[in-house]
Design an enzyme around this catalytic site. Structure first.
Site, PDB file in Angstrom:
ATOM      1  N   CYS A  60      -4.402   4.760  -3.111  1.00 36.32           N
ATOM      2  CA  CYS A  60      -5.045   3.522  -2.664  1.00 36.32           C
ATOM      3  C   CYS A  60      -6.311   3.823  -1.862  1.00 36.32           C
ATOM      4  O   CYS A  60      -6.265   4.520  -0.844  1.00 36.32           O
ATOM      5  CB  CYS A  60      -4.060   2.712  -1.826  1.00 36.32           C
ATOM      6  SG  CYS A  60      -4.732   1.181  -1.189  1.00 36.32           S
ATOM      7  N   GLY A  73      -6.597   8.562   8.776  1.00 34.06           N
ATOM      8  CA  GLY A  73      -5.852   8.890   9.988  1.00 34.06           C
ATOM      9  C   GLY A  73      -4.359   8.763   9.794  1.00 34.06           C
ATOM     10  O   GLY A  73      -3.591   9.661  10.162  1.00 34.06           O
ATOM     11  N   TYR A 116       6.089   5.459   3.691  1.00 33.07           N
ATOM     12  CA  TYR A 116       6.700   4.242   3.143  1.00 33.07           C
ATOM     13  C   TYR A 116       7.711   3.723   4.177  1.00 33.07           C
ATOM     14  O   TYR A 116       8.869   3.492   3.882  1.00 33.07           O
ATOM     15  CB  TYR A 116       7.410   4.527   1.811  1.00 33.07           C
ATOM     16  CG  TYR A 116       6.520   5.134   0.735  1.00 33.07           C
ATOM     17  CD1 TYR A 116       5.154   4.880   0.693  1.00 33.07           C
ATOM     18  CD2 TYR A 116       7.058   5.979  -0.241  1.00 33.07           C
ATOM     19  CE1 TYR A 116       4.354   5.436  -0.297  1.00 33.07           C
ATOM     20  CE2 TYR A 116       6.254   6.525  -1.239  1.00 33.07           C
ATOM     21  CZ  TYR A 116       4.905   6.264  -1.261  1.00 33.07           C
ATOM     22  OH  TYR A 116       4.114   6.812  -2.242  1.00 33.07           O
TER      23      TYR A 116
END
Length: 538
Positions: free
Chosen positions: A174, A180, A482
């Site tokens: 993405c 960071g 995730y």
């Protein structure tokens, strides 16, 4: 009548209570805002007050809206201030003044945290928005890049592509993800099997600690270890990474294969058994989703080979003749919607477009897009790692469960290759040799009403529970990037022993070392959030 009167009276009292509480909180927040501004103004070397936004500032809402890549929490708690520093020096006063006043800091790089912890909190907080700190300096002689933590992955890819056709970086998919957060959480992607994680390719880092000091690798090797996969926001503010660029061929081949799950079980199970054992130049990930009017469960093999078509075709004939991919398929445009197979010989940067579902002919400037979507998309995600192939009964359960819901997706990314060569204790990311692939589960929706969002999240939790027999055990593991707060959250005491319940899911045995590093660099636990690393205790 008496019961009715009592009920109405109770309602009136509840309304009055809410109003009084709101006024009290408003006064508290106003006092804290004044205190913070006064404290910041004492740091004459900094112009940070020019880059501080409160809810009455004209740009506050747009900054917050851009920050919330998953807008599920738009109506939840908002920061009393957004600090958007334009220099590293402006961060120090924000840390020191927030600590002095007792305000929490939430650090936002790209805003993609799955549970929104970079832009929401139950306590009064300041959101430290790093997006203005996005400078990138590339040194092709040294084959490295210094990247400020507010730069997005797209900005990094853009900077590399403008300078070289034979260099890349093993980041994620993405473009709008912040470097960071991505790198400090590990960083899986299409180059992982060849070069390891993004975090495996960090050679130095700059960060600011709880006392406002800037540290680099040689000043604290334990801290350098911790932030490469352990989540930087538990330890301080990541300022910049020094990254090792990797060599990529001028010609890369990308291809996709579509199948229906109900007629491709053998192919699916073959992928499970060998995708992690393929030559490391070949990456074949698998997307599972519902599709079409009939809502059939589809398999979408999305693939990259680091080399030309003529090298790829013999490998596929050896490992996956079922794909039936021929050389000619890669040199003729297939415009058919839902085509069974597509193939292109492209540059590395064009392969990045492909994995992000952009046209491979897109201009490089697509990588820099920061447009706020006009249509909101909400989602819930979670993850697993798999160590043994899922049996037929497991795939039957997955297909049955997928057919119950609209908008579900599973993304299966193979490991192996370079990942097998790196020790599980080399960085906090411990999911190395012995893991076949990672699973990312997501479900999305466009109506964020309580009834719809609750239904969608209940479905995902059901699938996650049903998957338990088929994934890694003792502990059942997960990928930090995730993030899932269903695993557990820190309580008021930030207990190490309680945090192990979810901490060992992400880090296995590395969780203890992370907590010990935390005890040294931030013993009073200033940098904290719902799943931050707590200080170690016996």
């Amino acid at each position: 009548m008496l019961l009715l009167f009592q009920t109405e009276e109770m309602v009136s009292l509840q309304i009055l209570f809410v109003l009084l509480l709101s006024l009290f909180l408003a006064k508290c927040y106003s006092h804290e805002q004044q205190e913070l501004l006064h404290c910041l103004s004492t740091y004459s070397e900094s112009n940070i007050t020019q880059n501080i936004y409160n809810p009455n500032s004209p740009t506050y809402t747009s900054i917050l809206e851009y920050a919330q890549k998953n807008p599920r929490w738009w109506n939840s708690s908002h920061p009393i201030f957004i600090a958007s520093p334009r220099t590293e020096a402006e961060i120090r006063p924000v840390i020191l003044c927030s600590k002095k006043i007792g305000l929490q800091i939430k650090i936002k790089s790209g805003g993609h945290d799955y549970e929104g912890i970079s832009f929401r909190s139950e306590s009064p907080f300041v959101m430290l928005d790093l997006s203005n700190l996005n400078e990138i300096k590339i040194d092709l002689n040294e084959e490295t890049a210094w990247v400020q933590a507010g730069a997005t992955l797209g900005e990094l890819y853009y900077a590399i592509a403008k300078r070289s056709k034979v260099h890349g970086f093993p980041g994620g998919v993405c473009f709008s993800v912040g470097t960071g957060g991505l790198i400090s959480g590990g960083g899986l992607g299409a180059l992982t099997r060849k070069f390891g994680l993004a975090a495996d390719n960090v050679v130095d880092a700059r960060m600011m600690d709880v006392n406002g000091n800037i540290l680099v690798r040689e000043m604290n090797e334990d801290l350098f270890w911790a932030v490469r996969g352990g989540g930087g926001a538990s330890f301080g503010v990541i300022l910049a990474w020094k990254l090792k660029l990797v060599r990529v061929p001028e010609k890369v081949t990308i291809f996709s294969i579509h199948r229906k799950l109900n007629s491709s079980r053998d192919l699916l199970q073959k992928w499970e058994n060998i995708s992690h054992q393929l030559p490391e130049n070949l990456f074949i990930r698998l997307l599972i989703q519902n599709g079409g009017v009939e809502r059939q469960v589809e398999l979408f093999f999305q693939s990259q080979y680091l080399g030309p078509v003529d090298e790829l075709i013999p490998l596929l004939r050896q490992y996956f003749p079922e794909f039936n991919l021929e050389r000619n398929d890669c040199f003729q445009e297939n415009t058919t919607a839902g085509a069974v197979k597509r193939c292109y010989e492209v540059s590395w940067i064009q392969s990045a477009f492909y994995f992000y579902f952009r046209k491979i002919t897109s201009p490089l400037e697509v990588l820099l897009d920061k447009t706020i979507p006009t249509q909101k998309h909400y989602y819930k995600g979670t993850s697993d790692f798999v160590k043994t192939p899922i049996p037929e009964s497991g795939w039957e359960m997955i297909e049955r469960t997928f057919l119950e819901e609209a908008g579900p997706r599973m993304i299966l990314e193979p490991l192996g290759g370079k990942m097998n060569e790196i020790s599980e204790s080399e960085t906090p990311f411990s999911h190395r040799k012995g893991n076949l692939y990672n699973i990312q589960y997501t479900v999305g929706w466009s109506d964020n009403s309580e009834s719809i969002s609750s239904q969608k999240m209940a479905w995902l939790r059901k699938l996650y529970k049903e998957m338990e027999p088929y994934v890694a055990k003792s502990p059942r593991t997960a990928y930090l990037n995730y993030r899932d707060l269903d695993f557990g959250t820190n309580q008021e005491d930030y207990s190490y022993s309680k945090a192990k319940m979810w901490g060992e899911k992400y880090f296995n045995g590395n969780f203890e070392r992370l907590a010990k590093v935390k005890s040294k660099v931030d013993p009073n636990n200033f940098f904290k959030h719902e799943q931050s690393i707590p200080p170690y205790s016996y």
